[in-house]
Structure formats: C-alpha cells, structure tokens
Motif scaffolding. Structure first.
Motif, PDB file in Angstrom:
ATOM      1  N   PHE A  54       0.847  -1.194   0.000  1.00  0.00           N
ATOM      2  CA  PHE A  54       0.000   0.000   0.000  1.00  0.00           C
ATOM      3  C   PHE A  54       0.885   1.248   0.000  1.00  0.00           C
ATOM      4  O   PHE A  54       0.690   2.181  -0.789  1.00  0.00           O
ATOM      5  N   TYR A  58       0.480   3.409  -3.333  1.00  0.00           N
ATOM      6  CA  TYR A  58      -0.462   4.510  -3.116  1.00  0.00           C
ATOM      7  C   TYR A  58       0.041   5.380  -1.969  1.00  0.00           C
ATOM      8  O   TYR A  58      -0.611   5.504  -0.928  1.00  0.00           O
ATOM      9  N   TRP A  62      -1.926   6.496   1.619  1.00  0.00           N
ATOM     10  CA  TRP A  62      -1.455   5.894   2.866  1.00  0.00           C
ATOM     11  C   TRP A  62      -1.046   6.965   3.869  1.00  0.00           C
ATOM     12  O   TRP A  62      -1.435   6.922   5.039  1.00  0.00           O
ATOM     13  N   TRP A  83      -3.428  -2.314  -0.982  1.00  0.00           N
ATOM     14  CA  TRP A  83      -4.503  -1.403  -1.368  1.00  0.00           C
ATOM     15  C   TRP A  83      -5.852  -2.125  -1.387  1.00  0.00           C
ATOM     16  O   TRP A  83      -6.054  -3.097  -2.092  1.00  0.00           O
ATOM     17  N   GLU A  84      -6.751  -1.657  -0.514  1.00  0.00           N
ATOM     18  CA  GLU A  84      -8.175  -2.024  -0.550  1.00  0.00           C
ATOM     19  C   GLU A  84      -8.476  -3.463  -0.148  1.00  0.00           C
ATOM     20  O   GLU A  84      -9.553  -3.980  -0.447  1.00  0.00           O
ATOM     21  N   VAL A 146     -12.518  -3.420  -0.710  1.00  0.00           N
ATOM     22  CA  VAL A 146     -13.002  -2.106  -1.130  1.00  0.00           C
ATOM     23  C   VAL A 146     -13.016  -2.015  -2.659  1.00  0.00           C
ATOM     24  O   VAL A 146     -12.146  -2.561  -3.334  1.00  0.00           O
ATOM     25  N   SER A 147     -13.966  -1.298  -3.198  1.00  0.00           N
ATOM     26  CA  SER A 147     -14.000  -0.883  -4.596  1.00  0.00           C
ATOM     27  C   SER A 147     -13.980  -2.091  -5.525  1.00  0.00           C
ATOM     28  O   SER A 147     -14.933  -2.861  -5.556  1.00  0.00           O
ATOM     29  N   HIS A 303     -12.500   7.202   0.529  1.00  0.00           N
ATOM     30  CA  HIS A 303     -13.190   5.948   0.248  1.00  0.00           C
ATOM     31  C   HIS A 303     -12.439   4.726   0.748  1.00  0.00           C
ATOM     32  O   HIS A 303     -13.024   3.651   0.839  1.00  0.00           O
ATOM     33  N   TRP A 304     -11.210   4.860   1.134  1.00  0.00           N
ATOM     34  CA  TRP A 304     -10.470   3.721   1.698  1.00  0.00           C
ATOM     35  C   TRP A 304     -10.398   3.772   3.222  1.00  0.00           C
ATOM     36  O   TRP A 304     -10.147   2.768   3.879  1.00  0.00           O
ATOM     37  N   THR A 305     -10.627   4.941   3.851  1.00  0.00           N
ATOM     38  CA  THR A 305     -10.250   5.145   5.253  1.00  0.00           C
ATOM     39  C   THR A 305     -10.985   4.222   6.216  1.00  0.00           C
ATOM     40  O   THR A 305     -10.371   3.455   6.961  1.00  0.00           O
ATOM     41  N   TYR A 308     -10.310   0.527   7.038  1.00  0.00           N
ATOM     42  CA  TYR A 308      -9.143   0.172   7.848  1.00  0.00           C
ATOM     43  C   TYR A 308      -9.221   0.665   9.290  1.00  0.00           C
ATOM     44  O   TYR A 308      -8.488   0.175  10.142  1.00  0.00           O
TER      45      TYR A 308
END
Length: 578
Positions: A54, A58, A62, A83-84, A146-147, A303-305, A308
């Motif tokens: 990650f 990204y 991060w 990631w995700e 995610v996603s 959208h990722w926060t 996690y």
C-alpha cells in the motif's frame, strides 16, 4: 514455486497456484493461523498486485490515512498492507485465513486482462470453491474488500458459489452501465484513466521492469519480462471497448449482477461522498438483492479510510464472526441500516429499519424562474431561461431555512427542457450554502471538495423503465436513443445519488442545472498519486471525452421551460426531527 514462511505469528504461503477450468493458473498468497485447525476464509480477487505494498503503490493515500487515523497503523507491522484489502495481521490472530488472489493477467497471475468479464467472474467463483475445500479451511468463505474487491462480489454472488457464506461490499458499485461507465448515459472517462494508472502499471509480464515485493523480494508482476507489444496483446482495450457500447447492451449486462440470484448474507457499506462511482450500487444492492439477510452501512471521509479504521474493521468482524464462525455476538439483532448522518462539521451515528428511511417526508421544491429560486410553491407564470449547453448553467437557491433540516436519502429532479440541437447533457448538483453564501463541500471518497449530491442525464436517454422507476429514483432503460427535435420541449426525470446532510438553520439549499461537470474552483492543487487529473470537485469522475460529446450535439443552447404546474422541480427526502 510455492514458498512458505512463518513470521509475525502467521503461516504464509506465497504464490499458491489455483487452477482455472481453462488450464490457466492464478496465483494467491495465503495467510493463516500458526496453530493447527480449520478456519473460515476471507478471500479477495483483483488486479492491484498482491505483492505491491500500500505504502509504495499509493503513497499519498497511505500517508493521509495514517496521519489522520493512527488506529489504522496501530497494532500491526504494516508490512502486509495492500490497497483495498484486509491487513492479515489484524485478522489472522482472530482465527481467519486471508487469501489474496491476483486476477488473471495482473500481478503474478498470467493471462489476458478483461475486467469484470464473465471469464473473470468464473475465475473468482473457482477461487472461492478452491478455498472452501483446502485442509486449513472450515468450508466457510467470506469476501471482503473495497472498490474493485467489492464490485466483483456482487457479480460472483450472482453465480451462487456453494462455499460462499457471507460478503462485505465496502464501497462497491454494481451496475456496470449506470454506476460506473455511463452516468445517465454520459460516458465517464474514469475507467480509461484508471486502467493506465492502476492496472497497466502492475500487469503480469512487466517482470524486471516492475516493482519488487518489500517483504519477499519477488517480482510483483511475474518473473517473465514481456515486450510492450506482448503486454498490449494480453489486455483488453478497455477504454475503447466501453466507448463502443454507448447503450446498456449485453456487454454491460454481462458485467452487472443479477439481483434475483444474490442470496448470500451481506453487509453493504456506502460512502456519502462517493458521487461518481460506488454508493449507488451499495444502496441498489441493499434494496434489490434477493438476500433475506442484508445490512446497509453508510459513512463519510475518503473511500479507503473507514475500511481500515477500528470503526470499520470491528463492524466487519462482528458481521463475519456471526456468519462464518457462528458466534452468538448479537449481530442477528443488528439494525438493518446503520448511518453516519452527515452534519457540516461531524457525523452522528443512527440506526434505521429500512431504506429509504421509513420516516421520510418527500418534499417537492419548485424551480422558479423569476429570481432563480427554489420554492415550495410552483411558479406564478410560464417562462423560459436558456444557457450555453456546454456551460455552467443556472443555479436555483432557496431562502434561508427557518429550521435545521435533515436531508437523507435519494433525490430526484423533474425538468422540462429543449435544445437547439438533437441532444443535451444535463449535470445536476445539489448544494448547500452558508448564510453568507459560502458553499459547503465535504471531504469526499476521492475529492476534498465534493458537493452534497450529483446527478446526470443525456436527454436522448430519457426513456424510463416503468417497472423499476420510482418517484424518488427514476430508472432509465438506456436501451435506445430518442433524439430531440430542436426547439421542442421534452420532460426529463433525473436521478441524483443518495446523500445525507443536516442543514443548519439559516443556511440555503440550491440546485445547479449545468451543461458540464461541477467545478468547485478552477485550481485547487489537490492531487493523488494514482489519478491523472487535479481534483476540482468531481475527483476523477469526469465526462469530457469529445468522442462521446460531439460538438454538433452538445455545444448548442439548452432551455428550461417553466409552467404554473411546476414542470421543473426537486424532490427531497426530508427527515423529521426525533
């Protein structure tokens, strides 16, 4: 060759081969408890390369996440963060096996990339069934991610793999046409740009030209190093394929779920600020899927926060502990809807029994041409107002609200328009302004200045599906083009994606009717490492491909037509105070 190691209190198998029915072998990393036993499995299948950290792939996302949410990094070495997908260090100790599969053609899995295709969905099915019969598996497989790792859950659930027992779709769109590639029939340029930035960079065959795993030292994109020509032959021409299918045809339908066959228990987690990609699918899935055991959650921030943070992870664990382990943890009494209701300065958690919210007072505001206002009464006279079809359009604003007002749910607009050409693209933005007329925007799923809600419609796609349309959620067929006759008015019903905002007393609400994408301001300096464009209000979800928006059709003049019956109006989901 499969490599095994025992580290960080986990048994890890790297590059486990999973054979597909056509003979191709995809590769997976398996993280499992060190103790002997059979464990439930959390599986992901997707294109972002299981060996790419990650932090490396990204870095801006991060850094932003852990600086604002230290609980994300706490309690983990973070070496296995991808990631995700889930952090195995936070799941394996609780008795789960985490399986990460590189999808066909990406990372360390060879083959041809064809995103969300029936072939890819069959691969996913076979990975689930493989995981369900391994000696370390309890036979209960869950999906979480995610996603991309949420979108394809809807698809594979339509095939009903026997070992799939639960899934958590965290910000996962569903309808390949309406949610993702064509908003209201207008082409989104997101996917072509995403392909360049996030998939081609980790395609199988980059080999020595690609990155190495920070944990194992292995080449993230396979041990073969292919030429550019060979790489191009091994992937679909994604953006061009989408462009070649302007209607909701078999290409799109084969990449969308069959809601009647989605019967597995699931938790659908949406983001209010995800305008342009995911939330519509999360809400549609909750409402339309056949499953009798389904829950909806909606939150804010990037959208990722929350996937996690402790908030999101603990919610996921309660769900999976109940459905995959059979733990009596009270999840069966969990309210069907859990909302982080959005205020201008905070989120407030609340539980509900259904969606749209049962207490909703559907309230119609009329667009009044006299002073470009929003009013509870229709206009007193007929009128017309025109604007450049490719321009900033018109904004209709209310008087200051007399009371604090909650708006939570789907929105819809009725418009009567005509065009000087045979078509027109309508971009709607629902907005909130302070008493001194400063716009209120939010940290969205991608963009730091996201408006409250958005909707889109190409006028030639105005045909409605009579069975699926509702007053608060028009549903367009997108199966034929109905050109306009220049100068002749037509009626449009336009869907705005679900939202939530508690508007303070004295603030104003507004609807902008535009001919192009919303822009918060002309320059922000806001960028993320995985997107091409500067973030100006719509994130990467833009609609500016000149091949889709031909000048002869979309560069004329658009006219709004008003009458005393209220031909132009906005339907809002007002939630009464508790």
């Amino acid at each position: 060759m499969v490599r095994r190691s025992q580290q960080d209190n986990m048994l890890i198998e790297w590059d486990v081969g999973i054979p597909m029915d056509d003979g191709l072998v995809v590769r997976a990393d398996v993280f499992r408890p060190a103790a002997e036993g059979k464990w439930p499995v959390l599986l992901t299948y997707g294109p972002y390369a299981k060996g790419l950290a990650f932090q490396k792939g990204y870095p801006s996302a991060w850094a932003n996440m852990i600086s604002g949410h230290p609980d994300v990094a706490s309690g983990s070495s973070n070496k296995y963060q991808n990631w995700e997908v889930v952090d195995p260090e936070k799941w394996v100790p609780h008795g789960y096996v985490c399986v990460r599969v590189d999808s066909r053609g990406t990372g360390r899995s060879p083959g041809t990339i064809d995103h969300f295709s029936p072939r890819e969905t069959r691969d996913f099915y076979q990975c689930i069934e493989w995981a369900g019969v391994q000696p370390w598996s309890s036979g209960n497989v869950g999906l979480n991610g995610v996603s991309y790792y949420g979108i394809n859950q809807w698809h594979v659930a339509s095939l009903q793999p026997p070992h799939l027992k639960a899934m958590c779709i965290w910000e996962g769109a569903a309808d390949w046409y309406r949610d993702m590639t064509h908003h209201g029939g207008i082409l989104s340029t997101f996917w072509a740009n995403w392909y360049d930035m996030q998939v081609k960079t980790v395609q199988y065959g980059l080999g020595e030209r690609g990155p190495r795993s920070a944990v194992t030292g292995a080449l993230v994109c396979g041990d073969e190093t292919l030429s550019d020509q060979e790489l191009a032959r091994n992937r679909a021409s994604f953006g061009d394929e989408i462009l070649a299918h302007p209607l909701d045809d078999d290409y799109h339908k084969s990449r969308s779920p069959d809601w009647s066959k989605v019967t597995v228990p699931f938790l659908s987690a949406a983001n209010w600020g995800g305008q342009g990609l995911h939330p519509r699918g999360n809400f549609e899935g909750f409402v339309r899927a056949a499953s009798q055991q389904k829950w909806l959650e909606c939150h804010g921030l990037e959208h990722w926060t929350h996937f996690y943070t402790d908030y999101g992870r603990e919610l996921q664990r309660r769900f999976f502990d109940f459905h995959l382990k059979g733990e009596a943890n009270g999840w069966d009494e969990q309210p069907k809807v859990q909302l982080q209701v959005r205020h201008v300065d905070k989120f407030v958690e609340r539980h509900e029994t259904g969606w749209p919210l049962p207490s909703t007072r559907w309230t119609e505001f009329y667009l009044d041409p006299r002073n470009q206002t929003l009013s509870l009464q229709p206009p007193a006279e007929e009128a017309e107002i025109s604007f450049a079809a490719g321009g900033d359009g018109l904004t209709f604003m209310s008087e200051p609200l007399a009371d604090e007002t909650e708006i939570t749910g789907p929105l819809a607009t009725r418009l009567r328009i005509s065009s000087s050409t045979e078509d027109a693209d309508i971009f709607l933005v629902f907005r909130v302004f302070t008493a001194d007329l400063r716009e209120v925007t939010f940290l969205g799923a991608i963009d730091p200045h996201t408006p409250v809600a958005q909707g889109w419609l190409r006028a030639s796609h105005r045909k409605l599906d009579g069975k699926l349309s509702k007053p608060y959620r028009p549903y367009h067929s997108h199966d034929e083009v109905q050109p306009l006759q220049p100068g002749k008015p037509v009626d449009l019903a336009v869907e705005l994606w679900p939202t939530s905002i508690v508007v303070p007393k004295g603030y104003r609400i507004a609807l902008s009717v535009r001919g192009k994408d919303y822009v918060w301001q002309t320059s922000t300096g806001a960028k993320l490492s995985n997107f091409k464009n500067e973030l100006l209000g719509c994130g990467p979800f833009l609609h500016d491909d000149p091949r889709d928006r031909l000048q002869r059709l979309f560069a004329g003049t658009t006219t709004l037509h008003f009458d005393r019956r209220g031909s132009c109006s906005l339907l809002l989901p007002i939630i009464p105070p508790r």
